[in-house]
Design an enzyme around this catalytic site. Structure first.
Site, PDB file in Angstrom:
ATOM      1  N   ASP A   1      42.462  43.851  47.926  1.00 24.77           N
ATOM      2  CA  ASP A   1      41.745  44.146  47.053  1.00 24.77           C
ATOM      3  C   ASP A   1      40.916  45.459  47.335  1.00 24.77           C
ATOM      4  OD1 ASP A   1      42.279  42.230  45.222  1.00 24.77           O
ATOM      5  OD2 ASP A   1      40.688  40.867  45.773  1.00 24.77           O
TER       6      ASP A   1
ATOM      7  N   LYS B   1      41.021  46.662  42.034  1.00 26.82           N
ATOM      8  CA  LYS B   1      40.247  46.852  40.437  1.00 26.82           C
ATOM      9  C   LYS B   1      38.962  47.418  40.612  1.00 26.82           C
ATOM     10  CE  LYS B   1      43.117  42.989  39.063  1.00 26.82           C
ATOM     11  NZ  LYS B   1      42.988  41.701  38.434  1.00 26.82           N
TER      12      LYS B   1
ATOM     13  N   MET C   1      29.178  41.368  39.041  1.00 26.55           N
ATOM     14  CA  MET C   1      29.894  42.018  38.301  1.00 26.55           C
ATOM     15  C   MET C   1      29.132  42.390  37.261  1.00 26.55           C
ATOM     16  SD  MET C   1      33.700  40.019  39.062  1.00 26.55           S
ATOM     17  CE  MET C   1      32.955  38.359  38.267  1.00 26.55           C
TER      18      MET C   1
END
Length: 265
Positions: free
Chosen positions: A41, A63, A178
Site C-alpha cells: 500500500d 491508493k 480518512m
C-alpha cells in the site's frame, strides 16, 4: 508444468503498522522477508520494502485521495492470481488489515477462490499516531472509551450508516480517520448535534514518522488551524479531553533532532 506452478500458494494480509518501520510485528517482518511477492500500500514504509528478498516480485497497490494505482477489484484479482500460481504473498497494508484496511474484503475473495490466507495484525494509526503525539486515547478519570470512525462518509447523506447523534453524545474519545477532505462537514455535524465547540481536538499528520505534525485547539477552530498550518492527508482527527494531556506527554516531537535531516560525513 512445474511443481511450483501446480501447488497453491498462500496470501498473508500483513499489517505494516502506522508508518514507523520499527512498529511492524516480528511475525509480519518474517513473512515479508520470505515472500515470493509483495503487494504493498501507499503508506508502507520504503524501509520495510527493502527487507524483502532481492528476487521478490513487487506490486504497487497504493491508493491516494485522487490516485489509485489499482482498484480494489484489481487487487483482489491479483492476490488470487498470485495464490493460484503457487506464490507465497505478503499483502503489506498500512496500519492493521482489519481496521479500515479492507482486509476483510480481500479475505472473503480469497476464501471464495479457495486460496489459503492468514491475517497478521498490525498497529493501527488510530492509536499509534495519537500515542506518538502524546495523546492517550483513554485515560483514567478522563476518558474510559474510544470510538474509531471513518471520515470518508459524508455526514450530510440521508442514508449514512454512521449514527451522528450517538457520536455527539459520547463523552469519551472520538478518532476519525480518512476524513481530511470532509473534515469541515464532520466537525459541523458534531457541533450541530451538541458537541461543545470548545471541546479539545487535535490533528495528527503522518503519525509516527519524521514528517509528523500535530495541531491542537478547540474543535470549533480545528479546521481553520489545520488549514493555517498546511495539514493534509494522511491525518487523523482526535476529539476529547485527553488532548489536554499533550503538553505534558508529548515525547516524540520533543526529541532534540526531531524533524531535522542529519548528514554524517
Amino acid at each position: 508444468m512445474s511443481e511450483h506452478r501446480t501447488r497453491t500458494g498462500k496470501v498473508f494480509l500483513v499489517g505494516a503498522g502506522p508508518g514507523d518501520p520499527g512498529l511492524i510485528t516480528s511475525k509480519g517482518l518474517k513473512i515479508l522477508r520470505s515472500a515470493d511477492a509483495v503487494v504493498f500500500d501507499r503508506l508502507a514504509s520504503p524501509r520495510l520494502l527493502a527487507e524483502a528478498r532481492p528476487d521478490a516480485e513487487f506490486y504497487d497497490a497504493g491508493k491516494g485521495r485522487d490516485d489509485h494505482r489499482m482498484a480494489q477489484t484489481e487487487i483482489n484479482e491479483l492476490l488470487i492470481e498470485l495464490g493460484l500460481n503457487g506464490k507465497q504473498v505478503c499483502r503489506l497494508k498500512g496500519g492493521d488489515p482489519f481496521v479500515f484496511g479492507r482486509g476483510g474484503e480481500e479475505g472473503l475473495e480469497l476464501s471464495a477462490a479457495g486460496i489459503q490466507w492468514e491475517v497478521v495484525p498490525g498497529i493501527s494509526s488510530t492509536i499509534a499516531a495519537s500515542a506518538y503525539a502524546g495523546i492517550p486515547v483513554t485515560q483514567r478519570g478522563i476518558s474510559t472509551s474510544v470510538t474509531i470512525v471513518t471520515g470518508s462518509e459524508d455526514p450530510n447523506k440521508t442514508d449514512s450508516t454512521i449514527d451522528w447523534d450517538a457520536l455527539a453524545s459520547i463523552s469519551g474519545t472520538l478518532v476519525f480517520v480518512m476524513g481530511w477532505k470532509g473534515i469541515a462537514d464532520i466537525v459541523q455535524a458534531l457541533i450541530s448535534r451538541g458537541v461543545p465547540s470548545d471541546r479539545l481536538a487535535a490533528l495528527v499528520q503522518w503519525g509516527t514518522t519524521p514528517k509528523q505534525r500535530t495541531v491542537t485547539g478547540p474543535v470549533g477552530e480545528i479546521v481553520s488551524r489545520g488549514i493555517e498550518f498546511g495539514i493534509d492527508t494522511p491525518v487523523i482527527l482526535i476529539i476529547g479531553d485527553v488532548v489536554g494531556l499533550r503538553d505534558a506527554l508529548s515525547w516524540f516531537e520533543n526529541r532534540p533532532l526531531f524533524g531535522k535531516r542529519v548528514l554524517v560525513t
